[in-house]
Scaffold this active site. Structure first.
Site, PDB file in Angstrom:
ATOM      1  N   LYS A  11      -5.877  -3.099  -7.322  1.00  0.00           N
ATOM      2  CA  LYS A  11      -6.491  -2.420  -6.176  1.00  0.00           C
ATOM      3  C   LYS A  11      -7.964  -2.837  -6.058  1.00  0.00           C
ATOM      4  O   LYS A  11      -8.518  -3.472  -6.982  1.00  0.00           O
ATOM      5  CB  LYS A  11      -6.325  -0.911  -6.359  1.00  0.00           C
ATOM      6  CG  LYS A  11      -4.844  -0.479  -6.328  1.00  0.00           C
ATOM      7  CD  LYS A  11      -4.685   1.023  -6.594  1.00  0.00           C
ATOM      8  CE  LYS A  11      -3.218   1.439  -6.544  1.00  0.00           C
ATOM      9  NZ  LYS A  11      -3.052   2.899  -6.806  1.00  0.00           N
ATOM     10  N   TYR A  51       2.660   2.419   1.658  1.00  0.00           N
ATOM     11  CA  TYR A  51       2.660   3.796   1.132  1.00  0.00           C
ATOM     12  C   TYR A  51       3.346   4.779   2.082  1.00  0.00           C
ATOM     13  O   TYR A  51       3.036   5.970   2.059  1.00  0.00           O
ATOM     14  CB  TYR A  51       1.222   4.244   0.865  1.00  0.00           C
ATOM     15  CG  TYR A  51       0.637   3.705  -0.428  1.00  0.00           C
ATOM     16  CD1 TYR A  51       1.261   3.932  -1.658  1.00  0.00           C
ATOM     17  CD2 TYR A  51      -0.569   2.999  -0.437  1.00  0.00           C
ATOM     18  CE1 TYR A  51       0.717   3.449  -2.844  1.00  0.00           C
ATOM     19  CE2 TYR A  51      -1.124   2.514  -1.621  1.00  0.00           C
ATOM     20  CZ  TYR A  51      -0.474   2.753  -2.833  1.00  0.00           C
ATOM     21  OH  TYR A  51      -1.022   2.286  -4.003  1.00  0.00           O
ATOM     22  N   ASN A 115      -7.256   4.398  -9.581  1.00  0.00           N
ATOM     23  CA  ASN A 115      -6.430   4.066 -10.761  1.00  0.00           C
ATOM     24  C   ASN A 115      -6.070   2.584 -10.872  1.00  0.00           C
ATOM     25  O   ASN A 115      -5.138   2.196 -11.552  1.00  0.00           O
ATOM     26  CB  ASN A 115      -5.214   4.998 -10.864  1.00  0.00           C
ATOM     27  CG  ASN A 115      -4.244   4.845  -9.711  1.00  0.00           C
ATOM     28  OD1 ASN A 115      -4.419   3.961  -8.868  1.00  0.00           O
ATOM     29  ND2 ASN A 115      -3.237   5.686  -9.663  1.00  0.00           N
ATOM     30  N   HIS A 118      -1.358  -1.008  -8.897  1.00  0.00           N
ATOM     31  CA  HIS A 118      -0.094  -0.499  -8.362  1.00  0.00           C
ATOM     32  C   HIS A 118       1.065  -1.224  -9.024  1.00  0.00           C
ATOM     33  O   HIS A 118       0.970  -2.419  -9.308  1.00  0.00           O
ATOM     34  CB  HIS A 118      -0.013  -0.747  -6.842  1.00  0.00           C
ATOM     35  CG  HIS A 118       1.379  -0.574  -6.302  1.00  0.00           C
ATOM     36  ND1 HIS A 118       1.892   0.660  -5.973  1.00  0.00           N
ATOM     37  CD2 HIS A 118       2.389  -1.462  -6.095  1.00  0.00           C
ATOM     38  CE1 HIS A 118       3.155   0.511  -5.576  1.00  0.00           C
ATOM     39  NE2 HIS A 118       3.479  -0.767  -5.634  1.00  0.00           N
ATOM     40  N   GLU A 129       8.618  -4.330  -1.468  1.00  0.00           N
ATOM     41  CA  GLU A 129       7.169  -4.533  -1.473  1.00  0.00           C
ATOM     42  C   GLU A 129       6.805  -6.017  -1.543  1.00  0.00           C
ATOM     43  O   GLU A 129       5.856  -6.458  -0.902  1.00  0.00           O
ATOM     44  CB  GLU A 129       6.551  -3.735  -2.634  1.00  0.00           C
ATOM     45  CG  GLU A 129       6.656  -2.231  -2.395  1.00  0.00           C
ATOM     46  CD  GLU A 129       6.332  -1.386  -3.623  1.00  0.00           C
ATOM     47  OE1 GLU A 129       5.982  -1.947  -4.682  1.00  0.00           O
ATOM     48  OE2 GLU A 129       6.433  -0.142  -3.513  1.00  0.00           O
TER      49      GLU A 129
END
Ligand code: DAT
Ligand code: MG
Length: 152
Positions: A11, A51, A115, A118, A129
């Site tokens: 990310k 998402y 965080n 992914h 994805e």
């Protein structure tokens, strides 16, 4: 022999913090096969599609802002059956405070909203994805020389 794919993404905070190499290295060392890799600034539409299951959550707008706040590193990894769950173990729990030591989130992150990585949550979502983030010509078919030592 069943082969599965998982979509892993560093990310924007992971890119900014300079831990891309560390994260890639953990999956390489585990013996997964890299089939796609790129640095990419994604659109709001793509982030929302990725998402889409979380659309109704209160944190959704913040999540989309975060994911689109800078370039991400998109990766497709392949392995034998179990690769998707195994990658989730390397990543650790969604809330880094709950993530074990020696996991990516446990070692490198603190808040859930930062965080740093992914990972797909099922083989079906791995396929979905990868198809969402990569065009066909961006993925490589190749045979790592160590394959017989990493698969039964
Ligand atoms: P994961 O990324 O572990 O698969 P998820 O799919 O449930 O977790 O959620 C996607 C991301 O959304 C997650 O990495 C961080 C953010 N998120 C999840 N739950 C959250 C919460 N309660 N508050 C803030 N952000 C959250
Ligand atoms: Mg998820």
């Amino acid at each position: 022999e069943q082969v599965d794919q998982t979509y892993i993404m560093v990310k924007p905070d992971g890119v900014q913090r300079g831990v891309v190499g560390d994260i890639i290295s953990r999956f390489e060392k585990k013996g997964f096969k890299l089939t796609g890799l790129k640095l990419y600034q994604c659109s709001k539409d793509l982030a929302e599609e990725h998402y889409k299951d979380l659309k109704l959550k209160s944190f959704f707008p913040k999540l989309i802002d975060y994911i689109t706040s800078g370039p991400v590193v998109c990766m497709a990894w392949e392995g034998c059956f179990g690769v998707v769950a195994s990658a989730r173990k390397l990543i650790g729990a969604t809330d880094p405070l709950q993530a074990g030591p020696d996991t990516i989130r446990g070692d490198l992150a603190v808040p859930t909203g930062r965080n740093i990585v992914h990972g797909s949550d099922s083989p079906e979502n791995g396929k979905r994805e990868i198809a969402l983030w990569f065009k066909e010509g961006e993925l490589c078919e190749w045979t790592p020389v160590l394959t017989p030592w990493l698969r039964e």
